[in-house]
Design a protein around this motif. Sequence first.
Motif, short mmCIF file in Angstrom:
data_model
loop_
_atom_site.label_atom_id
_atom_site.label_comp_id
_atom_site.label_asym_id
_atom_site.label_seq_id
_atom_site.Cartn_x
_atom_site.Cartn_y
_atom_site.Cartn_z
N UNK A 52 0.83 -1.21 0.00
CA UNK A 52 0.00 0.00 0.00
C UNK A 52 0.86 1.25 0.00
N UNK A 53 1.87 1.27 0.87
CA UNK A 53 2.75 2.44 0.92
C UNK A 53 3.53 2.58 -0.38
N UNK A 54 3.96 1.45 -0.96
CA UNK A 54 4.70 1.52 -2.23
C UNK A 54 3.82 2.07 -3.34
N UNK A 55 2.53 1.69 -3.33
CA UNK A 55 1.61 2.23 -4.33
C UNK A 55 1.43 3.73 -4.16
N UNK A 56 1.32 4.17 -2.90
CA UNK A 56 1.17 5.61 -2.64
C UNK A 56 2.40 6.38 -3.13
#
Length: 118
Positions: A52-56
């Motif tokens: 999720x953080x990588x996508x953000x």
Amino acid sequence: MYLAIFNNSFGNKMSILDALIISLVGFLTVFIILSILSLFVKLLGVFFNSSLAKKLIKGLESKDKTEETNKMLSYGEIDLINVSEKDAAIIMAITSHKTGIPLNRLKFNSIKLLEEKK
């Protein structure tokens, strides 16, 4: 056995055993709080390594690249009426410099020679 240096706030004397217990409770309190902070930091690490953080982060980076690409694009064609391309480029550069607006932010529709000096 009581020591005169170990007086509590009420003026009563405290034994060495009482002082050791109070010290132990203080050390345990600090240890528990540090352990909780350590777990909190580990959870933050897990979150920031998650997908999720990588996508953000990837979304923010792509937005920055899009803005950079838009800055480099020109705004179409310009009608030159009795003006050479070199003169038009000079006019556009001067206009950009005088107004303080970057050249890629200006849009010229046409440049026309009003009268020719003789």
